[in-house]
Design an enzyme around this catalytic site. Structure first.
Site, mmCIF file in Angstrom:
data_model
loop_
_atom_site.group_PDB
_atom_site.id
_atom_site.type_symbol
_atom_site.label_atom_id
_atom_site.label_comp_id
_atom_site.label_asym_id
_atom_site.label_seq_id
_atom_site.Cartn_x
_atom_site.Cartn_y
_atom_site.Cartn_z
ATOM 1 N N GLU A 68 0.962 -1.182 -0.079
ATOM 2 C CA GLU A 68 -0.046 -0.144 0.107
ATOM 3 C C GLU A 68 0.879 1.257 -0.155
ATOM 4 O OE1 GLU A 68 -3.096 1.112 -0.235
ATOM 5 O OE2 GLU A 68 -2.283 3.111 0.047
ATOM 6 N N ASP A 95 5.559 2.388 -3.164
ATOM 7 C CA ASP A 95 4.842 2.638 -4.467
ATOM 8 C C ASP A 95 5.143 1.408 -5.213
ATOM 9 O OD1 ASP A 95 4.083 3.414 -6.935
ATOM 10 O OD2 ASP A 95 4.499 5.511 -6.416
ATOM 11 N N ASP A 117 -6.840 2.351 -8.269
ATOM 12 C CA ASP A 117 -7.359 3.669 -8.531
ATOM 13 C C ASP A 117 -7.591 3.722 -10.227
ATOM 14 O OD1 ASP A 117 -7.410 4.167 -5.972
ATOM 15 O OD2 ASP A 117 -5.246 4.966 -6.061
ATOM 16 N N LYS A 121 -7.625 10.369 -16.244
ATOM 17 C CA LYS A 121 -7.513 11.027 -17.363
ATOM 18 C C LYS A 121 -6.215 10.266 -18.130
ATOM 19 C CE LYS A 121 -7.608 15.554 -14.921
ATOM 20 N NZ LYS A 121 -7.138 16.188 -13.851
ATOM 21 N N ASP A 153 -15.298 -2.606 -10.149
ATOM 22 C CA ASP A 153 -16.669 -2.216 -10.593
ATOM 23 C C ASP A 153 -16.535 -1.275 -11.870
ATOM 24 O OD1 ASP A 153 -15.822 -0.034 -8.916
ATOM 25 O OD2 ASP A 153 -17.998 0.404 -8.909
ATOM 26 N N THR A 191 -13.247 -7.486 -0.954
ATOM 27 C CA THR A 191 -12.631 -6.529 -0.449
ATOM 28 C C THR A 191 -13.547 -5.374 0.202
ATOM 29 O OG1 THR A 191 -12.474 -4.869 -2.325
ATOM 30 C CG2 THR A 191 -11.044 -6.926 -2.526
ATOM 31 N N GLU A 194 -15.239 -3.810 -2.650
ATOM 32 C CA GLU A 194 -16.173 -4.814 -3.394
ATOM 33 C C GLU A 194 -17.650 -4.684 -2.775
ATOM 34 O OE1 GLU A 194 -14.410 -8.348 -3.988
ATOM 35 O OE2 GLU A 194 -16.032 -9.347 -4.904
HETATM 36 N N1 SAM Z 1 -7.830 -3.027 -2.610
HETATM 37 C C1 SAM Z 1 -8.651 -2.412 -1.779
HETATM 38 C C2 SAM Z 1 -9.867 -2.719 -1.712
HETATM 39 O O1 SAM Z 1 -10.554 -3.244 -3.196
HETATM 40 O O2 SAM Z 1 -10.940 -2.391 -1.018
HETATM 41 C C3 SAM Z 1 -8.367 -0.903 -2.005
HETATM 42 C C4 SAM Z 1 -8.655 -0.039 -3.098
HETATM 43 S S1 SAM Z 1 -8.434 1.559 -3.284
HETATM 44 C C5 SAM Z 1 -9.499 2.158 -4.462
HETATM 45 C C6 SAM Z 1 -6.925 1.515 -4.101
HETATM 46 C C7 SAM Z 1 -5.678 1.555 -3.221
HETATM 47 O O3 SAM Z 1 -4.513 1.238 -3.787
HETATM 48 C C8 SAM Z 1 -5.360 2.923 -2.333
HETATM 49 O O4 SAM Z 1 -5.410 2.367 -0.775
HETATM 50 C C9 SAM Z 1 -4.070 3.355 -2.948
HETATM 51 O O5 SAM Z 1 -3.542 4.423 -2.232
HETATM 52 C C10 SAM Z 1 -3.411 2.128 -3.283
HETATM 53 N N2 SAM Z 1 -2.475 2.380 -4.416
HETATM 54 C C11 SAM Z 1 -2.698 3.013 -5.684
HETATM 55 N N3 SAM Z 1 -1.647 3.228 -6.294
HETATM 56 C C12 SAM Z 1 -0.680 2.262 -5.657
HETATM 57 C C13 SAM Z 1 0.731 2.124 -6.045
HETATM 58 N N4 SAM Z 1 1.126 2.658 -6.992
HETATM 59 N N5 SAM Z 1 1.189 1.611 -5.290
HETATM 60 C C14 SAM Z 1 0.766 1.000 -3.950
HETATM 61 N N6 SAM Z 1 -0.539 1.237 -3.895
HETATM 62 C C15 SAM Z 1 -1.181 2.046 -4.485
#
Ligand code: SAM
Length: 212
Positions: A68, A95, A117, A121, A153, A191, A194
């Site tokens: 994360e 990251d 995410d 864009k 989704d 999740t 989800e």
């Molecule tokens: N997987 C979880 C769920 O389904 O409930 C969280 C979904 S959330 C929309 C996306 C997560 O991915 C966020 O907590 C974000 O900080 C993390 N994230 C996005 N880009 C990332 C990256 N490059 N490296 C690590 N984590 C990342």
């Protein structure tokens, strides 16, 4: 997802026996860290950790690593591990762009991408965790018979991801636009996102891909 600064988050993460500091030192040595040669499954962008913790509880013979980007989010996963007694879970704040720094060639058997995410864009498309650029990174760390499994989704992101699998030269093993009403739903662990989105009535898409 980036949460408000959580006071004491960094300290809590550092003190947790499940969180790994300086994960680069374990590149190629994750089996040693776990003390066994069980397969390693990772979730990239695990958020608050509901999925990976449940997977670790259900499958003690698989080693799970959750990645994360933000401490403010990771700390919520750390809190959830309080009553967890297994030794098959580790959590990392980093990251995923740098994922090759922490896993060696073929060290990982499965990569879960859950509700990544969308970066809507066009100019941010490379940041999507299902972009061909990310598949190239996954290609390095994934075993030849390994799998990437992606749920969302977001139909646009899903269609983009289906294209990117091909663009990256990967093979689509299966996919569905409505996981919860499909043959693939058995054993599905939901999740946090989800649960939220399916409660609103959004169908959940899922694909499984493997490398050449
Ligand atoms: N997987 C979880 C769920 O389904 O409930 C969280 C979904 S959330 C929309 C996306 C997560 O991915 C966020 O907590 C974000 O900080 C993390 N994230 C996005 N880009 C990332 C990256 N490059 N490296 C690590 N984590 C990342």
């Amino acid at each position: 997802m980036r949460l408000r600064n959580v006071p004491g988050a960094r300290e809590m993460i550092i003190e947790s026996p499940f969180s790994i500091q300086e994960p680069e030192r374990l590149k190629g040595h994750w089996s040693g860290e776990f003390g066994n040669h069980h397969p390693i499954h990772i979730e990239v962008g695990m958020g608050k950790g509901k999925f990976i913790l449940e997977m670790a509880k259900r499958n003690p013979k698989i080693n799970y690593i959750g990645i994360e980007k933000y401490s403010s989010v990771l700390v919520r996963a750390v809190e959830k591990t309080e009553d967890f007694e297994g030794n098959n879970l580790r959590l990392i704040r980093m990251d995923a762009e740098n994922i090759q720094d922490i896993f060696d060639e073929q060290e990982v058997s499965r990569i879960y991408l859950n509700f990544s995410d969308p970066w809507p864009k066009d100019r941010h498309a490379k940041r999507r965790l299902t972009s061909a650029r990310f598949f190239e990174r996954y290609q390095h760390i994934l075993k030849s018979d390994g799998r990437v499994i992606f749920k969302t989704d977001n139909r646009e992101l899903f269609d983009f991801s289906l294209e990117q699998v091909k663009e990256a030269g990967w093979i689509l093993e299966n996919y569905t636009y409505d996981l919860h009403h499909s043959e693939y739903n058995e054993g599905n662990v939901m999740t946090e996102y989800e649960e939220k989105f399916s409660a609103k009535g959004n169908p959940i898409c899922r694909l499984t891909a493997y490398r050449h």
